[in-house]
Design a protein around this motif. Structure first.
Motif: not given
Length: 194
Positions: A102-103, A116-122, A183-186
């Motif tokens: 999710r971005r 951007a905020e990214i949510r990368l699923p397991a 969850r990370y920011a780019v």
């Protein structure tokens, strides 16, 4: 009914291709994405995956963030917004149909850097070609969870608070090998040369 964001992504990709006067075949050759897939994306019949967007953005010499940020801007927005608060619900969120990545674009298109905020699923893994990082300075900041970041042949295990500044363009992979979301920011800024 076509999702409005998918429709704007379709328009953005078609506009980039046409601005270069490329045929579908030329974009397919430059990106490694099949002509049929590009055609389905441009018609709004397919929501491209993060991997496909990475290949297309590399062909256009744009970041994925740039490609999506301009697509995410609502078409009716013509004037800069007054200073104020934006809530998460105000920002479009793009979801990779393959991985669930999710971005959410945090910085608006007129801001001098992209955030951007990214949510990368397991279990999700998203690779990008080196060309997707040309002409960019990029920083990744892990906010929650664990991120295994492959920078060329080097893997970095990153946890909450860890930051990595990317160097010269290389093939890169964002992977979440943990059993919880990451969850990370780019943060991206453009440069004149790769």
């Amino acid at each position: 009914m076509i999702d409005p964001l998918v429709e704007r992504i379709a328009t953005r990709i078609r506009t980039e291709r046409e601005a270069r006067r490329w045929t579908l075949a030329q974009l397919a050759d430059a990106s490694g994405v099949s002509r049929a897939m590009i055609n389905r994306i441009e018609r709004g019949e397919s929501n491209p995956t993060a991997v496909v967007l990475g290949k297309l953005s590399a062909a256009f010499q744009l970041s994925v963030a740039s490609l999506l940020a301009q697509a995410e801007e609502a078409p009716e927005v013509t004037e800069p917004a007054a200073a104020g608060v934006r809530r998460p619900a105000d920002d479009p969120e793009w979801v990779d149909p393959e991985t669930g990545y999710r971005r959410r674009q945090i910085a608006g298109p007129r801001f001098p850097a992209e955030l951007a905020e990214i949510r990368l699923p397991a279990g999700a893994r998203v690779p990008y070609p080196a060309a997707a990082f040309a002409f960019l300075h990029q920083l990744v900041w892990v906010l929650e969870g664990r991120l295994t970041f492959h920078d060329g042949d080097t893997a970095h295990e990153l946890g909450p608070g860890d930051v990595i500044e990317l160097g010269d363009p290389a093939p890169r992979v964002f992977a979440n090998t943990a059993d919880t979301d990451c969850r990370y920011a780019v943060l991206l800024s453009r440069t004149d040369r790769p």
